[in-house]
Write an enzyme that holds these catalytic residues in place. Structure first.
Site, short mmCIF file in Angstrom:
data_model
loop_
_atom_site.label_atom_id
_atom_site.label_comp_id
_atom_site.label_asym_id
_atom_site.label_seq_id
_atom_site.Cartn_x
_atom_site.Cartn_y
_atom_site.Cartn_z
N GLN B 126 18.28 -33.04 61.11
CA GLN B 126 19.46 -32.67 60.33
C GLN B 126 19.59 -31.15 60.22
OE1 GLN B 126 19.07 -33.46 56.14
NE2 GLN B 126 21.25 -33.86 55.87
N GLY B 127 20.72 -30.62 60.68
CA GLY B 127 20.96 -29.18 60.60
C GLY B 127 21.97 -28.84 59.52
N TYR B 128 21.52 -28.83 58.31
CA TYR B 128 22.41 -28.53 57.18
C TYR B 128 22.08 -27.19 56.54
CZ TYR B 128 24.89 -33.02 56.66
OH TYR B 128 25.71 -34.09 56.81
N SER B 129 20.90 -27.13 55.88
CA SER B 129 20.54 -25.94 55.11
C SER B 129 20.38 -24.71 55.99
CB SER B 129 19.22 -26.17 54.37
OG SER B 129 19.36 -27.16 53.41
N GLU B 244 24.58 -43.31 51.41
CA GLU B 244 23.30 -43.98 51.59
C GLU B 244 22.38 -43.72 50.41
OE1 GLU B 244 21.32 -46.11 52.90
OE2 GLU B 244 23.21 -46.82 53.73
N SER B 383 18.94 -30.64 44.27
CA SER B 383 17.81 -30.42 43.36
C SER B 383 18.07 -31.08 42.01
CB SER B 383 17.60 -28.92 43.15
OG SER B 383 18.68 -28.41 42.38
N GLU B 385 18.32 -29.73 39.27
CA GLU B 385 19.31 -28.95 38.53
C GLU B 385 20.72 -29.27 39.01
OE1 GLU B 385 16.36 -27.81 39.66
OE2 GLU B 385 15.55 -27.73 37.64
#
Lengths: 332, 398
Positions: B126-129, B244, B383, B385
């Site tokens: 997964q290439g997100y962050s 999901e 997260s 938060e």
């Protein structure tokens, strides 16, 4: 698998909530059938399951109603029905008689040790924190050899009453050669006590929901530093934690309601009362803090909720007591 | 009110249990129980076993080769798998990309990629962050510029879990810089073997390189690898994140972790008695068990709602928040249950290394590693938060 109430249960809850908004008297509750909903059909009522108890008491908690339903019906009628005293149970469930259940004794904390003795049909002993004792027409008293029924006007019975923090009244009950009739052995108390603990927890759930609503509204309307205090992340996150905890309490109450008549009832009683008691204290403390000064005042609605929540933890054993019971039951 | 599973669901549970007894190699379950890192081959081995039975993609509709399970069946499968210490199904292809391709992908993309996810030919990551885009994902900067029949991709992704094993990566890339940040993002499928891609492992607290940095330097990606419409990628990403979530609470993992914890606490001795009889430690176990009993019911309540056709809303944020707290508590207690042996830190978790001469129970080293590794639970996937802010906004209206 479904976590919903029957149509009848939902209708009763709705009409209870509507009625309680204008009339919180016991008579109004009984007229709606709230008492009868807590007894099974076999005992002259039309409910008596965990879900019925959950629905009725959660509603009472939301409306902050003080009622005889816990002491006189769930406990009192509950014991009477199991003892084969169907007529008396039915009368208690419609408010025709008032039953107080005298179990705890001074100095025994929550452990249920019984020192009251019966000799020749006469009871002698001392009971403490007997909820509803001052208005009771009948008392159910635990003694070393079983459960007894005592007339509220019996000889040798004295009641000294006092106010409780949640708005009800309790009394110290002294029995000196008081005439009594044995109605069964001590095991009679198990299911009614478990049902009463469910009732206290469901009531606390309703009160926690009321506290959360009140506090969320306050966060939206109270302004400081030129904006609603609910726009501050520090308060948003505390409130988010609180409703997450209340969600846990809701599931714990469902667990007990769903297992009230199962083999593993005792374990669920201990788990639910321990968790709900802990969360109730936290909700009480946090909602006062989130309100600030106004939360300290008697005039504001939160005051009675806070005391109700603290009382819920204390009654029938606090969160630590039930944690220990859970540990003992898990080890067994 | 009926808290029991239907006869069909109970039958399904029995089937899953039987399958796990017959087909889950103890060689794998023992590693999972001891919280040791699985090799690539071991993960692929388990995927193949599941695929053979048609159970690898429980969440996919049958038309795409999935099992077409209900939310409750998926829950049962996940719970049984976790308590049997089966390896978890990797989420990247099955849980994340699959549903996006099924909903937004072209027919060619579906026909090309979905079977290869199932048969193990492709390992997706997964290439997100990005270094500058964590919780604020929409601020991502990796750019894709159209050049004829290709996009030219430049930038950097990070926290790419198990990217070292992957041959494909699905990426959020910026295809427009004006307007709202969310409106200029596209969803690209990129072959990891394309020139210009560099993968660099990041060593974590637990001593393993579970995640990676992925660098893109003039990487040419054919335009047919764009999913859906250009600049609509944020919608697909959100779909992927919200769709999901049946297992977001991790009830099965927590249940398995609790049983391991009790087993260790029965075997350890403190002051001459089994640790599980120590009143302080036993109280800590009891408290987390009581929390788990309640959370499992919250999870079932939401599953029952999903089964009745309701889409889970911000309540799943509560499950993530509480589920994380419970799992991290269990990890903490498990690590502390082994006492002084919790100090050991062998490198056996690292592939290829071999260091087995540590004292204490078999669980000790894994307990510390898992504790450290699972600090990620309250950081990834939104997260704690972020979850609190979602609850405050969407449930409380603050």
């Amino acid at each position: 698998m479904q976590f919903t109430f029957t149509e009848e249960q939902t209708m009763l809850g709705d009409s209870l909530l509507r009625t309680l908004a204008r009339d919180k008297t016991p008579a109004a509750l009984m007229d709606l059938g709230a008492g009868a909903a807590l007894l099974s059909e076999a005992d002259g009522g039309f409910g008596g399951t965990g879900a019925d108890i959950l629905m009725v008491f959660r509603t009472l908690g939301r409306a902050l109603a003080v009622s005889p339903l816990l002491d006189s019906v769930v406990l009192g009628a509950g014991v009477l029905a199991l003892a084969g005293e169907g007529d008396l149970a039915e009368q208690a469930s419609v408010g025709a008689i008032q039953v107080a259940v005298a179990l705890d004794e001074p100095g025994q904390r929550y452990d249920g040790t019984v020192g009251t003795v019966a000799r020749g049909g006469l009871l002698t002993g001392e009971k403490t924190m007997v909820s509803g004792a001052d208005t009771a027409t009948h008392l159910i008293v635990s003694a070393t050899d079983g459960v007894y029924l005592v007339d509220g006007a019996a000889q040798g019975l004295t009641v000294t009453s006092y106010r409780l923090m949640d708005g009800g009244r309790a009394g110290e009950v002294r029995l000196a050669d008081t005439p009594a009739r044995r109605i069964g052995d001590l095991t009679l108390l198990a299911r009614p006590t478990a049902a009463a603990i469910l009732a206290v927890c469901a009531d606390a759930l309703g009160a926690m929901e009321a506290a959360a609503e009140l506090t969320t509204d306050y966060l939206k309307t109270r302004k400081q530093f030129g904006r609603p205090i609910g726009s501050f992340q520090a308060l948003q996150h505390r409130m988010a934690d609180l409703v997450t905890e209340i969600e846990q309490a809701r599931s714990a109450v469902w667990n007990l309601a769903g297992h009230l008549d199962d083999e593993d009832r005792d374990r669920h009683v201990a788990a639910t009362k321990s968790l709900v008691g802990k969360i109730a204290r936290r909700v009480a403390e946090e909602t006062v803090q989130l309100h600030g000064g106004i939360g300290m005042t008697e005039e504001y609605e939160l005051a009675s909720i806070v005391r109700r929540l603290l009382a819920a933890d204390t009654r029938f054993g606090d969160s630590d007591h039930h944690l220990e019971r859970f540990m003992a039951l898990s080890a067994a | 009110m009926d808290m029991s599973f239907s006869p069909e669901d109970q039958q399904f549970r029995a089937e899953v249990r039987q399958f796990l007894v017959e087909r889950l190699p103890s060689r794998l379950s023992e590693k999972v129980r001891l919280q040791q890192e699985l090799t690539k081959a071991e993960i692929e081995e388990w995927h193949a076993v599941l695929n053979e039975r048609g159970w690898l993609a429980g969440n996919w509709p049958k038309e795409f080769g999935g099992a077409g399970w209900t939310a409750i069946q998926r829950h049962i499968f996940e719970e049984e798998s976790a308590t049997a210490f089966a390896p978890r199904v990797l989420p990247f292809g099955i849980a994340m990309l699959g549903p996006v391709l099924q909903k937004f992908g072209s027919k060619e993309q579906q026909e090309t990629f979905l079977p290869r996810i199932l048969n193990g030919q492709d390992w997706w990551c997964q290439g997100y962050s990005e270094p500058g885009a964590g919780s604020d994902l929409a601020s991502l900067k990796t750019s894709a510029v159209r050049d004829g029949e290709h996009y030219v991709v430049n930038g950097q992704k990070t926290w790419t879990t198990l990217g070292q094993h992957a041959n494909w990566i699905f990426c959020l890339v910026r295809t427009r810089t004006d307007g709202k940040p969310q409106e200029g993002i596209s969803f690209l499928l990129i072959d990891m073997n394309t020139p210009g891609i560099t993968v660099r492992p990041i060593m974590l607290l637990d001593g393993t390189p579970e995640v990676n940095e992925v660098f893109f330097d003039d990487v040419r990606v054919p335009v047919e690898n764009l999913v859906g419409t250009e600049n609509e990628g944020w919608t697909y990403a959100k779909y992927l994140l919200t769709h999901e979530r049946t297992n977001i609470a991790g009830v099965g993992f927590a249940t398995a972790g609790l049983s391991s914890l009790k087993r260790i606490a029965r075997g350890q001795v403190a002051n001459g008695k089994p640790l599980i009889e120590n009143p302080v430690f036993a109280a800590r176990i009891a408290e987390v068990e009581i929390e788990l009993m309640a959370m499992a019911t919250t999870n079932l309540r939401l599953l029952a709602q999903a089964a009745a056709g309701q889409v889970p809303g911000a309540e799943s944020s509560m499950l993530k928040l509480k589920g994380t707290q419970i799992r991290q508590s269990i990890n903490d207690l498990t690590r502390r249950a082994v006492g002084p042996w919790a100090l050991t830190f062998p490198s056996e978790g690292i592939e290829g290394a071999n260091e087995n001469t540590v004292p204490g129970p078999d669980e000790a080293a894994g307990a510390t590693r898992a504790y450290l590794n699972n600090r990620k639970l309250s950081i990834y996937g939104g997260s704690s938060e972020v979850q609190r802010s979602i609850i405050a906004k969407q449930i409380l209206g603050l």
